[in-house]
Design an enzyme around this catalytic site. Structure first.
Site, PDB file in Angstrom:
ATOM      1  N   ASN A   1     -10.178  -0.224  -0.813  1.00 40.18           N
ATOM      2  CA  ASN A   1      -8.433   0.003  -0.762  1.00 40.18           C
ATOM      3  C   ASN A   1      -8.166  -0.937  -1.959  1.00 40.18           C
ATOM      4  OD1 ASN A   1      -6.171  -0.853  -0.035  1.00 40.18           O
ATOM      5  ND2 ASN A   1      -6.520  -1.493   1.985  1.00 40.18           N
TER       6      ASN A   1
ATOM      7  N   HIS B   1      -2.967   6.894   2.172  1.00 33.06           N
ATOM      8  CA  HIS B   1      -3.298   5.547   1.683  1.00 33.06           C
ATOM      9  C   HIS B   1      -4.833   5.414   1.801  1.00 33.06           C
ATOM     10  CE1 HIS B   1      -4.209   1.359   0.665  1.00 33.06           C
ATOM     11  NE2 HIS B   1      -3.856   1.184   2.035  1.00 33.06           N
TER      12      HIS B   1
ATOM     13  N   CYS C   1       0.705  -1.231  -0.012  1.00 33.27           N
ATOM     14  CA  CYS C   1       0.063  -0.125   0.061  1.00 33.27           C
ATOM     15  C   CYS C   1       0.745   1.312   0.080  1.00 33.27           C
ATOM     16  CB  CYS C   1      -1.052  -0.098   1.379  1.00 33.27           C
ATOM     17  SG  CYS C   1      -1.974  -1.355   1.348  1.00 33.27           S
TER      18      CYS C   1
END
Length: 315
Positions: free
Chosen positions: A271, A241, A113
């Site tokens: 995500n 993020h 990520c």
């Protein structure tokens, strides 16, 4: 040594949208349960005929077009991804082939990520050192391919997509548009976010990640601002993020970016791992919520537990 700047950005998401109601037909969950815990409403899901490099190439092509460049202007291609199934050729080489970029240096970067902000720092350092003049930096992940769609704790989180930035050398006397990176990791907590096994599957320890992110990251994000000679209050934008809205909102408050537009793309995209930061930035630019030259803090965190952040000037 000259600095570098972001000349343009672009993003791409597959057409298929998976809603919370759709997920309720797959596992024991509901729209209210998902929204209350992670803040996500929808996510985009790539089909079996849409590999990671195709997502990446679409985003990269849009960034090139926005910069007014042809493929032969690029001499470095970096793709941040953790969902490349094949070992070789790497995603960067495949993207270069799709876009017709001749003879670039082509490398993948796997920091999950935090991959895009690591790749952006790498491009900045490479351009500053004179080893490249113009780089295409892409974050792309097909998280649906590593998701256990029977696990309600993880399948509600993930989506697919890609975001890209063109990084180029600044002219003489021009202020650098990419600030110094602050990066690191907590390798002993690598178990907290994993993509492991055969076939590979995504899993995480949600409470551990939440506690770490909301307590440990605010001072690191403020330190990234200090390296750029700014305070959090100077920021016009904050792109973290896009892991979970319940992480993003308290983090933004604790960082102290009181005047910043805060990216909340996780609500509509889920995500998307390495794609989340460039995709969210590109959307803010596209919608006119950020202006050219605005200072924006990009801060990636997640797998390993790794983190990387830098202040950039909006293209």
């Amino acid at each position: 040594m000259h600095g570098s700047r972001i000349a343009a950005v672009g993003h791409y998401q597959p057409a298929k949208i998976l809603t919370n109601e759709d997920l309720a037909g797959l596992v024991d969950t509901s729209d209210e349960w998902i929204r209350s815990r992670v803040g996500i409403r929808t996510r985009h899901i790539a089909g079996p005929e849409e590999p990671v490099d195709e997502l990446a190439a679409h985003a990269g092509g849009k960034a090139l077009a926005a910069a007014g460049l042809t493929p032969d202007a690029i001499d470095l291609v970096l793709v941040a991804t953790s969902t490349a199934i094949d070992r070789s050729p790497n995603m960067a080489a495949r993207v270069a082939a799709r876009l017709g970029i001749p003879s670039p240096s082509a490398m993948d970067i796997n920091v999950v990520c935090a991959g895009f902000t690591h790749a952006l720092a790498t491009a900045d350092h490479t351009v500053r050192a004179g080893a490249a003049t113009r780089a295409l930096v892409i974050g792309a992940d097909k998280m649906s391919e590593v998701t256990d769609w029977t696990d309600r704790t993880s399948c509600v989180l993930t989506g697919d997509g890609a975001g890209a930035a063109v990084v180029e050398v600044c002219g003489p006397g021009e202020e650098a548009g990419i600030g110094p990176v602050l990066w690191g990791s907590v390798p002993e907590m690598g178990h907290a976010v994993r993509i492991e096994g055969t076939p590979p599957r995504f899993a995480q320890e949600g409470q551990s990640v939440y506690r770490w992110a909301t307590t440990q990251l605010p001072p690191l994000a403020r330190a990234a601002c200090e390296r750029a000679g700014l305070t959090p209050a100077d920021l016009a934008g904050l792109v973290l993020h896009q892991a979970n809205l319940r992480i993003i909102e308290p983090l933004a408050e604790r960082i102290g970016a009181v005047n910043a537009v805060v990216a909340r793309d996780v609500v509509d995209s889920g995500n998307t791992s390495a794609a989340s930061i460039p995709m969210a930035l590109s959307k803010l630019v596209e919608r006119g919520e950020l202006r050219s030259g605005d200072p924006v803090l990009l801060f990636g965190f997640g797998g390993n537990l790794s983190y990387a952040g830098q202040v950039v000037r909006c293209p």
